[in-house]
Design a protein around this motif. Structure first.
Motif, PDB file in Angstrom:
ATOM      1  N   GLN A  88       0.833  -1.201   0.000  1.00 21.56           N
ATOM      2  CA  GLN A  88       0.000   0.000   0.000  1.00 21.56           C
ATOM      3  C   GLN A  88       0.872   1.258   0.000  1.00 21.56           C
ATOM      4  OE1 GLN A  88      -3.474   0.835   0.002  1.00 21.56           O
ATOM      5  NE2 GLN A  88      -2.506   2.834  -0.215  1.00 21.56           N
ATOM      6  N   LEU A  89       0.600   2.173  -0.938  1.00 18.49           N
ATOM      7  CA  LEU A  89       1.305   3.448  -0.966  1.00 18.49           C
ATOM      8  C   LEU A  89       0.915   4.267   0.264  1.00 18.49           C
ATOM      9  CD1 LEU A  89       3.154   5.109  -2.984  1.00 18.49           C
ATOM     10  CD2 LEU A  89       1.057   6.298  -3.630  1.00 18.49           C
ATOM     11  N   SER A  90       1.903   4.779   0.979  1.00 16.28           N
ATOM     12  CA  SER A  90       1.638   5.606   2.160  1.00 16.28           C
ATOM     13  C   SER A  90       2.406   6.915   2.016  1.00 16.28           C
ATOM     14  CB  SER A  90       2.088   4.891   3.434  1.00 16.28           C
ATOM     15  OG  SER A  90       1.761   5.657   4.594  1.00 16.28           O
ATOM     16  N   GLN A  91       1.671   8.031   2.091  1.00 17.09           N
ATOM     17  CA  GLN A  91       2.272   9.346   1.900  1.00 17.09           C
ATOM     18  C   GLN A  91       1.798  10.278   3.014  1.00 17.09           C
ATOM     19  OE1 GLN A  91       0.957   9.743  -2.355  1.00 17.09           O
ATOM     20  NE2 GLN A  91       3.136  10.103  -2.728  1.00 17.09           N
ATOM     21  N   GLY A  92       2.648  10.447   4.018  1.00 22.09           N
ATOM     22  CA  GLY A  92       2.326  11.360   5.105  1.00 22.09           C
ATOM     23  C   GLY A  92       2.159  10.647   6.431  1.00 22.09           C
ATOM     24  N   LEU A  93       1.623  11.384   7.391  1.00 23.77           N
ATOM     25  CA  LEU A  93       1.466  10.891   8.754  1.00 23.77           C
ATOM     26  C   LEU A  93       0.208  11.511   9.346  1.00 23.77           C
ATOM     27  CD1 LEU A  93       2.754   9.468  11.311  1.00 23.77           C
ATOM     28  CD2 LEU A  93       3.813  11.697  11.791  1.00 23.77           C
ATOM     29  N   LEU A  94      -0.577  10.711  10.069  1.00 23.46           N
ATOM     30  CA  LEU A  94      -1.741  11.207  10.783  1.00 23.46           C
ATOM     31  C   LEU A  94      -1.443  11.223  12.281  1.00 23.46           C
ATOM     32  CD1 LEU A  94      -4.801   9.537   9.020  1.00 23.46           C
ATOM     33  CD2 LEU A  94      -4.232  11.966   9.078  1.00 23.46           C
ATOM     34  N   ILE A  95      -1.758  12.350  12.919  1.00 25.20           N
ATOM     35  CA  ILE A  95      -1.513  12.547  14.347  1.00 25.20           C
ATOM     36  C   ILE A  95      -2.833  12.933  15.011  1.00 25.20           C
ATOM     37  CG2 ILE A  95      -0.295  13.970  16.052  1.00 25.20           C
ATOM     38  CD1 ILE A  95       1.903  14.389  14.006  1.00 25.20           C
ATOM     39  N   PRO A  96      -3.169  12.339  16.152  1.00 25.28           N
ATOM     40  CA  PRO A  96      -4.417  12.727  16.832  1.00 25.28           C
ATOM     41  C   PRO A  96      -4.358  14.161  17.338  1.00 25.28           C
ATOM     42  CG  PRO A  96      -3.128  11.227  18.191  1.00 25.28           C
ATOM     43  CD  PRO A  96      -2.463  11.252  16.847  1.00 25.28           C
ATOM     44  N   LEU A  97      -5.514  14.807  17.445  1.00 26.84           N
ATOM     45  CA  LEU A  97      -5.579  16.205  17.875  1.00 26.84           C
ATOM     46  C   LEU A  97      -5.094  16.408  19.303  1.00 26.84           C
ATOM     47  CD1 LEU A  97      -8.967  17.365  16.320  1.00 26.84           C
ATOM     48  CD2 LEU A  97      -6.662  17.874  15.524  1.00 26.84           C
ATOM     49  N   SER A  98      -5.031  15.338  20.079  1.00 26.66           N
ATOM     50  CA  SER A  98      -4.521  15.459  21.449  1.00 26.66           C
ATOM     51  C   SER A  98      -3.074  15.931  21.468  1.00 26.66           C
ATOM     52  CB  SER A  98      -4.627  14.110  22.175  1.00 26.66           C
ATOM     53  OG  SER A  98      -3.896  13.104  21.485  1.00 26.66           O
ATOM     54  N   VAL A  99      -2.320  15.622  20.407  1.00 28.85           N
ATOM     55  CA  VAL A  99      -0.900  16.008  20.381  1.00 28.85           C
ATOM     56  C   VAL A  99      -0.738  17.528  20.286  1.00 28.85           C
ATOM     57  CG1 VAL A  99       1.299  15.766  19.170  1.00 28.85           C
ATOM     58  CG2 VAL A  99      -0.192  13.775  19.453  1.00 28.85           C
ATOM     59  N   PRO A 100      -1.329  18.218  19.284  1.00 28.36           N
ATOM     60  CA  PRO A 100      -1.181  19.683  19.274  1.00 28.36           C
ATOM     61  C   PRO A 100      -1.866  20.345  20.470  1.00 28.36           C
ATOM     62  CG  PRO A 100      -2.741  18.982  17.583  1.00 28.36           C
ATOM     63  CD  PRO A 100      -2.057  17.749  18.083  1.00 28.36           C
ATOM     64  N   TYR A 101      -2.984  19.777  20.952  1.00 28.16           N
ATOM     65  CA  TYR A 101      -3.655  20.376  22.107  1.00 28.16           C
ATOM     66  C   TYR A 101      -2.751  20.352  23.339  1.00 28.16           C
ATOM     67  CZ  TYR A 101      -6.698  21.024  26.087  1.00 28.16           C
ATOM     68  OH  TYR A 101      -7.230  21.480  27.268  1.00 28.16           O
ATOM     69  N   ASN A 102      -2.118  19.223  23.595  1.00 31.76           N
ATOM     70  CA  ASN A 102      -1.227  19.131  24.752  1.00 31.76           C
ATOM     71  C   ASN A 102      -0.029  20.052  24.618  1.00 31.76           C
ATOM     72  OD1 ASN A 102      -2.789  17.236  26.108  1.00 31.76           O
ATOM     73  ND2 ASN A 102      -1.792  15.498  25.106  1.00 31.76           N
ATOM     74  N   MET A 103       0.439  20.267  23.388  1.00 33.04           N
ATOM     75  CA  MET A 103       1.568  21.177  23.190  1.00 33.04           C
ATOM     76  C   MET A 103       1.144  22.621  23.421  1.00 33.04           C
ATOM     77  SD  MET A 103       3.764  19.482  20.083  1.00 33.04           S
ATOM     78  CE  MET A 103       5.239  20.382  20.573  1.00 33.04           C
ATOM     79  N   VAL A 104      -0.086  22.968  23.015  1.00 33.51           N
ATOM     80  CA  VAL A 104      -0.607  24.307  23.282  1.00 33.51           C
ATOM     81  C   VAL A 104      -0.702  24.540  24.780  1.00 33.51           C
ATOM     82  CG1 VAL A 104      -2.649  25.773  23.129  1.00 33.51           C
ATOM     83  CG2 VAL A 104      -1.851  24.572  21.102  1.00 33.51           C
ATOM     84  N   VAL A 105      -1.209  23.547  25.508  1.00 28.84           N
ATOM     85  CA  VAL A 105      -1.336  23.656  26.959  1.00 28.84           C
ATOM     86  C   VAL A 105       0.033  23.844  27.599  1.00 28.84           C
ATOM     87  CG1 VAL A 105      -1.982  22.436  29.068  1.00 28.84           C
ATOM     88  CG2 VAL A 105      -3.482  22.350  27.064  1.00 28.84           C
ATOM     89  N   ASP A 106       1.011  23.044  27.151  1.00 28.76           N
ATOM     90  CA  ASP A 106       2.363  23.135  27.705  1.00 28.76           C
ATOM     91  C   ASP A 106       2.986  24.504  27.491  1.00 28.76           C
ATOM     92  OD1 ASP A 106       2.179  20.545  28.563  1.00 28.76           O
ATOM     93  OD2 ASP A 106       3.313  19.683  26.889  1.00 28.76           O
ATOM     94  N   LYS A 107       2.615  25.153  26.365  1.00 30.75           N
ATOM     95  CA  LYS A 107       3.195  26.462  26.043  1.00 30.75           C
ATOM     96  C   LYS A 107       2.364  27.616  26.598  1.00 30.75           C
ATOM     97  CE  LYS A 107       5.330  24.724  21.801  1.00 30.75           C
ATOM     98  NZ  LYS A 107       5.324  24.745  20.319  1.00 30.75           N
ATOM     99  N   GLY A 108       1.318  27.291  27.342  1.00 24.74           N
ATOM    100  CA  GLY A 108       0.495  28.346  27.930  1.00 24.74           C
ATOM    101  C   GLY A 108      -0.444  28.989  26.943  1.00 24.74           C
ATOM    102  N   GLY A 109      -0.798  28.280  25.861  1.00 28.19           N
ATOM    103  CA  GLY A 109      -1.699  28.856  24.863  1.00 28.19           C
ATOM    104  C   GLY A 109      -3.119  28.964  25.383  1.00 28.19           C
ATOM    105  N   PHE A 110      -3.878  29.859  24.804  1.00 24.90           N
ATOM    106  CA  PHE A 110      -5.250  30.065  25.258  1.00 24.90           C
ATOM    107  C   PHE A 110      -6.264  30.014  24.119  1.00 24.90           C
ATOM    108  CE2 PHE A 110      -3.319  34.118  24.282  1.00 24.90           C
ATOM    109  CZ  PHE A 110      -4.263  34.745  23.486  1.00 24.90           C
TER     110      PHE A 110
END
Length: 353
Positions: A88-110
């Motif tokens: 199967q051809l695979s092009q790219g990567l899928l990441i759950p939304l929990s990953v950017p959300y947790n990074m926003v929280v860690d950086k104090g984003g609002f």
């Protein structure tokens, strides 16, 4: 600018024959192999496009066991490439939304108070620290830096057809006509004439005049300064020529040409803030004799071609060397209002892109 990581909807999930642990997610025109059960059709997730540089903290599993972690521009990580997994051809990567959300929280984003605050189409490259991988520039191309790439000239980077599902349907309905040219595998080069000053640029930098630099040497050899001087004297217009430098010492010289040569693919009229349409550009080519990237068709109609059929069109041999697999095709509408590129999957698999 190319968006490397965006929130996208998963259109469908397809099984992979004889595979128990993995399946295929379809996102627009892309297919991505995922762990079975990680996502379902209709989910929002972060889609990271091929050529993304993915920091190790985001996806440590991209580095194979026992393999040393790579580094690009000071960031440890891996480059996303086109691969085949269980056929199967695979092009790219899928990441759950929990990953950017947790990074926003860690950086104090609002701006995101929950995962539900992310919306379809939102770019999250900066949140995740994901950038586009740029291969190192050979010394003969780097040159001495005069300054940043001129802000009044756009950088060339057509969108890939896989990201343009809705636009493709519109173009088919409107019976849009296209110029089709070969995408050459070389190094980006721009030359300009602004208020009587001639300059030569790599993809990101304005370079000092230097007879030993490959881009400047090509400009001298092909008389590009004199050409633009004559154009500005006649038309009183600031102008930029954009194209690809190919040949010895560049990307392994797949076209087997001697020396190095600039091939034009775009003409930007700076004062008007627009690109010449294909007919205007070819008129300039006929008047000046400047080398142009290989032309496949003028006035082509997609005629309800599917995305897979367009990607199949991209595969084939180069017009510059019939033993070389071409990188792909570039489509530009005859009215100059739209463009996209279709990169050959055969080329990507062979060249690790």
């Amino acid at each position: 600018m190319r968006k490397m990581a965006t929130v996208r909807k998963i259109d469908s999930i397809r099984p992979i024959p004889d595979a128990d642990a993995i399946e295929c997610a379809v996102v627009g025109g892309w297919t991505v192999v995922i762990k079975k059960g990680d996502f379902k059709a209709g989910d929002l997730a972060v889609y990271c496009e091929i050529d993304s540089w993915i920091p190790t903290e985001i996806a440590p599993f991209l580095t194979k066991p026992g393999q040393e972690v790579k580094e690009h521009e000071g960031v440890k990580g891996e480059r996303l490439r086109t691969v085949r997994l269980r056929g199967q051809l695979s092009q790219g990567l899928l990441i759950p939304l929990s990953v950017p959300y947790n990074m926003v929280v860690d950086k104090g984003g609002f701006l995101h108070t929950s995962e539900d605050d992310f919306y379809e189409g939102e770019e999250v490259s900066e949140i995740l620290g994901i950038t586009k991988y740029e291969p190192p520039i050979p010394a003969q191309l780097a040159g001495e830096v005069k300054g940043a790439f001129p802000g009044i000239i756009p950088k060339t980077d057509q969108e890939r057809i896989q990201n343009l599902s809705s636009e493709l349907a519109e173009w088919n309905a409107e019976r849009t006509r296209w110029e089709i040219t070969e995408k050459l595998d070389g190094s980006s080069m721009t030359v300009y004439m602004i208020d009587g000053e001639f300059g030569v640029c790599s993809r990101n930098l304005d370079l000092k005049r230097n007879k030993d630099n490959s881009l400047w040497k090509a400009a001298y050899a092909q008389g590009l300064e004199e050409l633009l001087e004559g154009y500005q004297e006649f038309d009183k217009c600031n102008i930029a020529l954009q194209g690809e430098l190919i040949g010895e010492g560049i990307q392994g010289n797949p076209y087997k040409i001697k020396g190095q040569k600039f091939f034009l693919f775009d003409v930007y009229l700076i004062d008007e803030g627009r690109y010449m349409n294909p007919s205007e550009r070819h008129g300039l080519i006929e008047a000046t004799g400047i080398a142009h990237v290989p032309l496949s068709d003028m006035g082509f109609m997609l005629v309800s071609l599917t995305m897979d059929e367009i990607l199949a069109m991209a595969e084939g041999k180069s017009q510059l060397n019939d033993s070389t697999e071409r990188e792909g095709l570039v489509f530009k509408s005859m009215d100059g209002k739209a463009s996209f590129k279709a990169i050959s999957n055969k080329f990507l698999l062979k060249n690790g892109g």
